[in-house]
Design an enzyme around this catalytic site. Sequence first.
Site, PDB file in Angstrom:
ATOM      1  N   ASN A   1     -37.826  22.495 -10.187  1.00 34.60           N
ATOM      2  CA  ASN A   1     -38.053  21.579 -11.313  1.00 34.60           C
ATOM      3  C   ASN A   1     -38.108  20.170 -10.736  1.00 34.60           C
ATOM      4  O   ASN A   1     -37.077  19.591 -10.416  1.00 34.60           O
ATOM      5  CB  ASN A   1     -36.909  21.728 -12.321  1.00 34.60           C
ATOM      6  CG  ASN A   1     -37.003  20.700 -13.439  1.00 34.60           C
ATOM      7  OD1 ASN A   1     -38.036  20.048 -13.609  1.00 34.60           O
ATOM      8  ND2 ASN A   1     -35.923  20.551 -14.190  1.00 34.60           N
TER       9      ASN A   1
ATOM     10  N   HIS B   1     -35.030  22.164 -21.480  1.00 34.41           N
ATOM     11  CA  HIS B   1     -34.142  21.649 -20.430  1.00 34.41           C
ATOM     12  C   HIS B   1     -33.119  20.697 -21.052  1.00 34.41           C
ATOM     13  O   HIS B   1     -33.427  19.982 -22.004  1.00 34.41           O
ATOM     14  CB  HIS B   1     -34.973  20.925 -19.363  1.00 34.41           C
ATOM     15  CG  HIS B   1     -34.163  20.586 -18.154  1.00 34.41           C
ATOM     16  ND1 HIS B   1     -33.357  19.482 -18.112  1.00 34.41           N
ATOM     17  CD2 HIS B   1     -34.006  21.220 -16.976  1.00 34.41           C
ATOM     18  CE1 HIS B   1     -32.741  19.444 -16.934  1.00 34.41           C
ATOM     19  NE2 HIS B   1     -33.106  20.489 -16.231  1.00 34.41           N
TER      20      HIS B   1
ATOM     21  N   GLU C   1     -28.021  26.607 -17.161  1.00 33.04           N
ATOM     22  CA  GLU C   1     -27.784  25.360 -16.453  1.00 33.04           C
ATOM     23  C   GLU C   1     -26.628  24.616 -17.115  1.00 33.04           C
ATOM     24  O   GLU C   1     -26.844  23.879 -18.088  1.00 33.04           O
ATOM     25  CB  GLU C   1     -29.042  24.488 -16.480  1.00 33.04           C
ATOM     26  CG  GLU C   1     -30.220  25.114 -15.785  1.00 33.04           C
ATOM     27  CD  GLU C   1     -31.192  24.062 -15.281  1.00 33.04           C
ATOM     28  OE1 GLU C   1     -31.551  24.105 -14.106  1.00 33.04           O
ATOM     29  OE2 GLU C   1     -31.585  23.178 -16.062  1.00 33.04           O
TER      30      GLU C   1
ATOM     31  N   SER D   1     -27.310  21.880  -9.271  1.00 36.42           N
ATOM     32  CA  SER D   1     -26.880  21.562  -7.901  1.00 36.42           C
ATOM     33  C   SER D   1     -27.014  22.735  -6.927  1.00 36.42           C
ATOM     34  O   SER D   1     -26.193  22.898  -6.016  1.00 36.42           O
ATOM     35  CB  SER D   1     -25.454  21.003  -7.893  1.00 36.42           C
ATOM     36  OG  SER D   1     -25.393  19.792  -8.635  1.00 36.42           O
TER      37      SER D   1
ATOM     38  N   GLU E   1     -32.056  17.922 -20.185  1.00 39.45           N
ATOM     39  CA  GLU E   1     -32.454  16.503 -20.232  1.00 39.45           C
ATOM     40  C   GLU E   1     -33.349  16.244 -21.439  1.00 39.45           C
ATOM     41  O   GLU E   1     -33.321  15.153 -22.023  1.00 39.45           O
ATOM     42  CB  GLU E   1     -33.141  16.108 -18.913  1.00 39.45           C
ATOM     43  CG  GLU E   1     -32.104  15.962 -17.799  1.00 39.45           C
ATOM     44  CD  GLU E   1     -32.605  16.246 -16.402  1.00 39.45           C
ATOM     45  OE1 GLU E   1     -33.836  16.295 -16.197  1.00 39.45           O
ATOM     46  OE2 GLU E   1     -31.772  16.424 -15.508  1.00 39.45           O
TER      47      GLU E   1
ATOM     48  N   GLY F   1     -27.474  17.860 -11.194  1.00 38.73           N
ATOM     49  CA  GLY F   1     -27.622  16.601 -10.481  1.00 38.73           C
ATOM     50  C   GLY F   1     -26.301  15.967 -10.081  1.00 38.73           C
ATOM     51  O   GLY F   1     -26.257  14.805  -9.691  1.00 38.73           O
TER      52      GLY F   1
ATOM     53  N   LYS G   1     -38.910  17.429 -12.173  1.00 45.62           N
ATOM     54  CA  LYS G   1     -38.583  16.347 -13.118  1.00 45.62           C
ATOM     55  C   LYS G   1     -39.615  15.220 -12.979  1.00 45.62           C
ATOM     56  O   LYS G   1     -40.796  15.512 -12.775  1.00 45.62           O
ATOM     57  CB  LYS G   1     -37.139  15.878 -12.896  1.00 45.62           C
ATOM     58  CG  LYS G   1     -36.159  17.059 -12.882  1.00 45.62           C
ATOM     59  CD  LYS G   1     -34.712  16.661 -12.944  1.00 45.62           C
ATOM     60  CE  LYS G   1     -33.853  17.922 -12.913  1.00 45.62           C
ATOM     61  NZ  LYS G   1     -32.448  17.669 -13.109  1.00 45.62           N
TER      62      LYS G   1
HETATM   63  P1  PGA Z   1     -30.304  19.887  -9.903  1.00 49.72           P
HETATM   64  O1  PGA Z   1     -31.158  20.068 -11.249  1.00 49.72           O
HETATM   65  O2  PGA Z   1     -30.635  21.061  -9.009  1.00 49.72           O
HETATM   66  O3  PGA Z   1     -30.775  18.571  -9.335  1.00 49.72           O
HETATM   67  O4  PGA Z   1     -28.877  19.874 -10.294  1.00 49.72           O
HETATM   68  C1  PGA Z   1     -31.361  21.346 -11.809  1.00 49.72           C
HETATM   69  C2  PGA Z   1     -32.160  21.204 -13.076  1.00 49.72           C
HETATM   70  O5  PGA Z   1     -31.924  20.267 -13.840  1.00 49.72           O
HETATM   71  O6  PGA Z   1     -33.062  22.031 -13.368  1.00 49.72           O
END
Ligand code: PGA
Length: 237
Positions: free
Chosen positions: A6, A90, A161, A197, A92, A167, A8
């Site tokens: 992903n 997601h 998630e 992560s 976010e 993150g 982003k």
């Molecule tokens: P990350 O993000 O691996 O940077 O923690 C995962 C995601 O949001 O899909």
Amino acid sequence: MLIAGNWKLHKGPAETAEFCRALRETDLGDADVVVCTPFVSLAGAVSTLAGTEIGVAAQNVHWAEQGAFTGEVSPGMLRELGVYGTIVGHSERRQYFGETDETVARRVRAALAAGLFVIACVGESEEERDAGETELVLRVQTEAIADAAVDGHENLVIAYEPVWAIGTGRTATPEIAQEAHVFIKSILDLPVLYGGSVNPDNASDLCAQHAVDGALVGGASLVLESFAAICRASSNS
Ligand code: PGA
């Protein structure tokens, strides 16, 4: 194992073409690999990865095929580009863009109806976990997705998630992931990816859990070496 990167809000068309050219030449083990790029980079990723097994997916999609929805992109438009699938829901998008279980469900339904592969995301926040509400949150989010997929599940996977792990460098332990995945599967029996992560050092332990069917990788998917290392590590577990 399915490993989805992903990206982003990273990598415009030029960087995407460069990354995908290198990805074609890289050993990814036996993983099924998908890259989820920004909308403007999808066409380039599709053409650069043509003839490979690597899928290209969007990070969101609207539910309407067309209409007065300024700024949105429809499932049919993604299909026309040769895009394989999309992430939906997601955290976010839930956190910053007003996504709700209802709008997630509408997107999932429309994307599946258009023949897109869908990675639908669920996950609890830190406050919800601390309050003992993890299962309640996962149940409500997963049931909304299940309702949207009554006409067929074969193109649908769930990504678990935990918001506190995204993150932050604070990965869920393999046991926490396993427990959440088993719970999600008890509601909707589908492959479940872990996200939050994931990196080359923890991918193998996470993917070794029998209820973990792959990973949705954010930060570590932006660098070819770490993304490829995660793909290879997952294939060995
Ligand atoms: P990350 O993000 O691996 O940077 O923690 C995962 C995601 O949001 O899909």
